[in-house]
Design a protein around this motif. Structure first.
Motif, PDB file in Angstrom:
ATOM      1  N   ASN A   1      -7.961  -4.002  -6.448  1.00 53.03           N
ATOM      2  CA  ASN A   1      -6.618  -4.163  -5.866  1.00 53.03           C
ATOM      3  C   ASN A   1      -5.865  -2.839  -5.758  1.00 53.03           C
ATOM      4  OD1 ASN A   1      -6.724  -7.018  -5.577  1.00 53.03           O
ATOM      5  ND2 ASN A   1      -6.353  -7.242  -7.775  1.00 53.03           N
TER       6      ASN A   1
ATOM      7  N   THR B   1      -3.217  -1.073 -10.469  1.00 53.75           N
ATOM      8  CA  THR B   1      -3.400  -2.497 -10.746  1.00 53.75           C
ATOM      9  C   THR B   1      -4.449  -2.706 -11.840  1.00 53.75           C
ATOM     10  OG1 THR B   1      -5.032  -2.591  -8.951  1.00 53.75           O
ATOM     11  CG2 THR B   1      -2.774  -3.216  -8.404  1.00 53.75           C
TER      12      THR B   1
ATOM     13  N   GLY C   1      -2.498  -2.753  -3.145  1.00 58.78           N
ATOM     14  CA  GLY C   1      -2.276  -3.941  -3.986  1.00 58.78           C
ATOM     15  C   GLY C   1      -2.154  -5.206  -3.167  1.00 58.78           C
TER      16      GLY C   1
END
Length: 368
Positions: free
Chosen positions: A162, A157, A166
Motif C-alpha cells: 500500500n 503504510t 496508499g
C-alpha cells in the motif's frame, strides 16, 4: 443501518454491469507505532486523537460512530456485508472504532491494519468522482493531524503493497454472460497480466458468488492517483464491453438456453421455501441478467441489487430481531425473496432486447 446505503439504490454509469466504484485510502499518524506494533495504551491514544477529529468533519455530522467493543458480532457483520468495514476490522475490539457518514457513502476504520482506512463508494462506474470525494475528506483530516509521509516513498503504510499513494480503487462487476460463455477465465487472466487484481464479492480470499467480481489496482507506488484511476477505468469499461458483447452473442446463438437459465432462476426464487446464500445469489444473478436483457421489467435490476444485500446472513438476523441458525436463515431468506418477487411476472421472451455492440475507445485487453 436500517436503511439501504445511497450506493445500493442509486443509478450510476453502466450500472447494468458495474454495480459500484470504491476508493480506499490508508493513512498513519507520524511518530506513533503502527497498529500492529502498538501497545494497547498507544492504540487507545491514537483512537482518542482520531475519533473526535473524524466525527467533527461536516460530512460526518448525524453519522454513525462507535468503538468496536460496543458493537455486537451481528452489527459488525452487517457492516462487513455492506462493505463498510473489513472482516479483519470486525474481528478487532478495544482500541478500534468505525465512523460512517449518514448516507453510508463514506466510512472510516480507525486502528485497522493502519491507523486510518477511509473509503468512498458510489454506484456504477465512477471511480474518479469517488476519489475526488475521498480526497477532499482526506485533506480535511490531514489539516488536523500529521500523517506519516516520506518525500521519496509517499504515504507510509503497514503493508508495503500500500506504500506510496496508499490508494486501492476497485469496482464490483456483474459478469454472468462471460461466465456462461466460458470466457471469464480468459478475461480475468488478461486483467491480471496488466497488473490488476480480481477478487470475490467480499474482497481478498473470497469466492466470486453471483457472478460478481471485484477488479482493483495492485500498484500504489511510482504512479499518481490520476494515472492509476485512468488505467483502471479504461480496463473496467473494456471488461464491461466484453460482457455486453457476450450477452448479445448468447442471445444470437442460443436464445433458448438464455431463456431457460433465466426462467429456472425465476422459478426457483419465486417458489423455494429453503435456499442458502450461494444458491440465492446465483439465481438472483440470472434474474438481474433477465431484467437487463428485457425478459423481465427494467426495475428487476434494482430489486435484485437490494436483495443481494438483504439476504446476507447478518442482515437476515437484524430483520428477524434475533440470532438465527443456518437452517432458520435459509427459510427466512426464501420467505423474503418470495415476498419481494410476489408481483413480478414470469419472463417474457417477446420483450428480448439486444445489448452492447457499440464502439468505444477502451484499450484492447488482447481478447478475441
Amino acid at each position: 443501518m436500517k436503511h439501504p446505503a445511497d450506493w445500493m439504490t442509486g443509478k450510476g454509469a453502466d450500472n447494468a454491469v458495474v454495480l459500484t466504484s470504491r476508493i480506499r485510502l490508508a493513512r498513519n499518524l507520524a511518530n506513533v507505532p503502527f497498529p500492529g506494533w502498538a501497545k494497547k495504551g498507544q492504540r487507545q491514544e491514537v483512537l482518542e486523537e482520531l475519533l473526535p477529529c473524524v466525527e467533527a468533519l461536516d460530512c460526518m455530522k448525524d453519522g454513525f460512530s462507535k468503538p468496536l467493543e460496543s458493537l455486537s458480532s451481528v452489527q459488525k457483520q452487517v457492516m462487513v456485508e455492506r462493505h463498510l468495514i473489513s472482516r479483519e476490522h470486525a474481528a478487532r475490539g478495544e482500541g478500534s472504532a468505525v465512523v460512517i457518514e449518514r448516507r453510508q457513502s463514506i466510512s472510516v476504520m480507525i486502528n485497522e491494519e493502519d491507523h486510518l482506512r477511509m473509503q468512498s463508494i458510489r454506484p456504477g462506474l465512477d471511480l474518479t468522482a469517488a476519489y475526488e470525494t475521498l480526497s477532499e475528506f482526506d485533506d480535511e483530516v490531514a489539516g488536523a493531524v500529521e500523517y506519516a509521509f516520506d518525500p521519496a516513498l509517499g504515504y507510509l503504510t503497514t503493508c508495503p503493497t500500500n506504500l506510496g499513494t496508499g490508494m486501492r480503487a476497485s469496482s464490483m462487476l456483474h459478469l454472468p454472460a462471460l461466465v456462461i460463455s466460458d470466457q471469464i477465465g480468459q478475461v480475468l487472466q488478461a486483467v491480471n497480466k496488466i497488473g490488476l487484481a480480481v477478487r470475490g464479492i467480499f474482497g481478498e480470499g473470497t469466492e466470486s458468488l453471483g457472478n460478481l467480481f471485484q477488479i482493483s489496482n495492485q500498484s500504489t507506488l511510482g504512479e499518481s492517483e490520476a494515472t492509476i484511476l485512468r488505467r483502471l477505468e479504461r480496463v473496467i469499461a473494456q471488461v464491461a464491453k466484453h460482457e455486453r458483447n457476450a450477452r448479445e452473442k448468447l442471445l444470437e446463438d442460443d436464445p433458448d438456453m438464455v431463456c431457460d437459465k433465466i426462467g429456472r432462476g425465476y422459478g426457483v426464487l419465486k417458489h423455494a421455501w429453503i435456499i442458502d446464500s450461494k444458491e440465492a445469489l446465483n439465481h438472483l444473478s440470472l434474474l438481474r441478467l433477465g431484467g437487463d436483457l428485457g425478459f423481465l421489467p427494467g426495475e428487476t435490476v434494482a430489486l435484485c441489487d437490494e436483495l443481494l444485500m438483504e439476504i446476507q446472513p447478518a442482515h437476515l438476523q437484524v430483520h428477524n430481531g434475533s440470532k438465527l441458525s443456518p437452517e432458520e436463515r435459509d427459510a427466512i431468506r426464501a420467505e423474503i425473496i418470495r415476498s419481494r418477487l410476489q408481483t413480478l411476472q414470469p419472463p417474457d421472451i417477446r420483450f428480448i432486447k439486444k445489448t452492447g455492440g457499440e464502439d468505444d475507445t477502451s484499450p484492447d485487453l488482447g481478447i478475441a
